[in-house]
Design a protein around this motif. Sequence first.
Motif, short mmCIF file in Angstrom:
data_model
loop_
_atom_site.label_atom_id
_atom_site.label_comp_id
_atom_site.label_asym_id
_atom_site.label_seq_id
_atom_site.Cartn_x
_atom_site.Cartn_y
_atom_site.Cartn_z
N ARG A 14 26.22 39.40 -15.78
CA ARG A 14 27.01 40.57 -15.40
C ARG A 14 27.39 40.47 -13.92
O ARG A 14 26.62 39.96 -13.10
CB ARG A 14 26.23 41.87 -15.63
CG ARG A 14 25.88 42.14 -17.08
CD ARG A 14 25.08 43.42 -17.24
NE ARG A 14 25.91 44.59 -16.94
CZ ARG A 14 26.72 45.19 -17.81
NH1 ARG A 14 26.83 44.73 -19.04
NH2 ARG A 14 27.41 46.25 -17.46
N ARG A 15 28.58 40.99 -13.61
CA ARG A 15 28.99 41.08 -12.21
C ARG A 15 29.77 42.37 -12.01
O ARG A 15 30.74 42.64 -12.71
CB ARG A 15 29.85 39.90 -11.79
CG ARG A 15 30.16 39.92 -10.29
CD ARG A 15 30.98 38.74 -9.86
NE ARG A 15 31.17 38.74 -8.42
CZ ARG A 15 31.96 37.90 -7.77
NH1 ARG A 15 32.62 36.97 -8.45
NH2 ARG A 15 32.09 37.96 -6.46
N ARG A 16 29.32 43.13 -11.04
CA ARG A 16 29.95 44.41 -10.75
C ARG A 16 30.47 44.42 -9.32
O ARG A 16 29.80 43.95 -8.40
CB ARG A 16 28.96 45.56 -10.95
CG ARG A 16 29.59 46.92 -10.75
CD ARG A 16 28.67 48.06 -11.16
NE ARG A 16 29.34 49.34 -10.99
CZ ARG A 16 30.20 49.86 -11.86
NH1 ARG A 16 30.47 49.22 -12.98
NH2 ARG A 16 30.79 51.02 -11.63
N TYR A 17 31.66 44.96 -9.15
CA TYR A 17 32.24 45.17 -7.83
C TYR A 17 32.08 46.63 -7.45
O TYR A 17 32.52 47.51 -8.20
CB TYR A 17 33.74 44.82 -7.82
CG TYR A 17 34.02 43.35 -8.02
CD1 TYR A 17 34.15 42.50 -6.93
CD2 TYR A 17 34.18 42.82 -9.30
CE1 TYR A 17 34.43 41.15 -7.11
CE2 TYR A 17 34.45 41.48 -9.49
CZ TYR A 17 34.57 40.64 -8.38
OH TYR A 17 34.84 39.31 -8.57
N GLY A 18 31.46 46.89 -6.32
CA GLY A 18 31.30 48.27 -5.87
C GLY A 18 30.19 48.98 -6.63
O GLY A 18 29.65 48.49 -7.62
N THR A 26 32.94 46.74 -13.41
CA THR A 26 32.15 45.63 -13.95
C THR A 26 33.09 44.60 -14.54
O THR A 26 33.77 44.85 -15.54
CB THR A 26 31.15 46.12 -15.02
OG1 THR A 26 30.29 47.10 -14.43
CG2 THR A 26 30.32 44.96 -15.53
N ALA A 27 33.15 43.43 -13.91
CA ALA A 27 34.09 42.39 -14.32
C ALA A 27 33.54 41.49 -15.41
O ALA A 27 34.28 41.00 -16.26
CB ALA A 27 34.48 41.54 -13.11
N THR A 65 25.08 40.31 -10.75
CA THR A 65 24.49 41.63 -10.74
C THR A 65 23.29 41.69 -11.69
O THR A 65 22.29 42.36 -11.42
CB THR A 65 25.53 42.69 -11.15
OG1 THR A 65 26.67 42.57 -10.30
CG2 THR A 65 24.96 44.09 -11.04
N ALA A 66 23.38 40.97 -12.78
CA ALA A 66 22.29 40.87 -13.76
C ALA A 66 22.48 39.59 -14.56
O ALA A 66 23.56 38.99 -14.56
CB ALA A 66 22.27 42.09 -14.68
N GLY A 67 21.42 39.18 -15.25
CA GLY A 67 21.50 37.98 -16.06
C GLY A 67 21.14 36.74 -15.27
O GLY A 67 20.83 36.79 -14.08
N THR A 68 21.18 35.60 -15.96
CA THR A 68 20.82 34.32 -15.34
C THR A 68 21.89 33.28 -15.62
O THR A 68 22.61 33.33 -16.62
CB THR A 68 19.48 33.79 -15.88
OG1 THR A 68 19.60 33.57 -17.30
CG2 THR A 68 18.36 34.77 -15.61
#
Length: 329
Positions: A14-18, A26-27, A65-68
């Motif tokens: 996961r990747r989140r901006y802001g 969340t992109a 943001t999360a995960g591996t």
Amino acid sequence: MTSTSPAIEAKGLRRRYGSTRAGGFTAVRGLDLTVRRGELFALLGTNGAGKTSTMELIEGLARPTAGTVRVLGHDPYRERAALRPRIGIMLQEGGFPGDLTVAETVAGWAGLASAPRPAAQALDLVGLGERAAVRVKQLSGGEKRRLDLAVALVGRPEVLFLDEPSTGLDPQARAAVWQLVRELCAEGTTILLTTHYLEEAEQLADRLAIMHQGRVVTSGTVAEVIADRPGRISFELPEQPATSLLPLPGAEVGFSGRKVSVRTTELQRTLTELLTWAAAQDVTLHGLDARSATLEEAFLAIAADAGPPEPADEPAAPARRRGLIGANR
């Protein structure tokens, strides 16, 4: 890392901006991805699907943001020093200093690699050997793309990231790059490719994944991805047929005068039934054409079925995709 373990593996990425309070976005939304050693894997997606954000995470240029994520057994963000000598990255635009010559540019990056190819060899691989003494600012757009690729290859990478590698190339140069990519794969290089040219993915990829709204919605070989999309058969009959004439159960048949179009998810069976009927009726099927679905058709259907896109995954153009970030950094 063993020879049978994946070259690239992402789990729950996961990747989140802001921030949530600030109305962030969340992109990448729980993405799972596995790329085997020695294969070419194409990552495709609709606009704003999260491809660039995903690539940045896998390349180690941003923290999830999360995960591996693991590349050659390493966390690409935390263990970048150990991983950098083993990977090469071709960005959308290299941004090399315009006053350097082509040879100086490649030699500069070769100096950062532990066991680089000779600069001249890297340039020959991409067809720029005769342009070695030319300044970067004098190169055409297509030549600059080939220079980006030469820099990505100079460190003999085990894993190669190619971001839109054939953008700006003429058909001859594109064919040469495709052939080089095939040769690299045959030699054991693992390649993760992003491209907007679906034909490129169709021609090169061992497997692929299509992203939409931050998630992988389908993956597999090209044949597997398009398997559920209908194939097409078209032909023209000597006389205008009755609409119930053709015995093609399960197929969608359309008529326009003497012209007939057929859509079917069982192309071989439907074509066999059609040819059997034509032989029994002594009918000639003029202009007979039968073809499977294309990757483009599957891609467009996935984009339509998945609903409208959410806001773009990059609120501003990220520095990572443009600028002096090359191979084996």
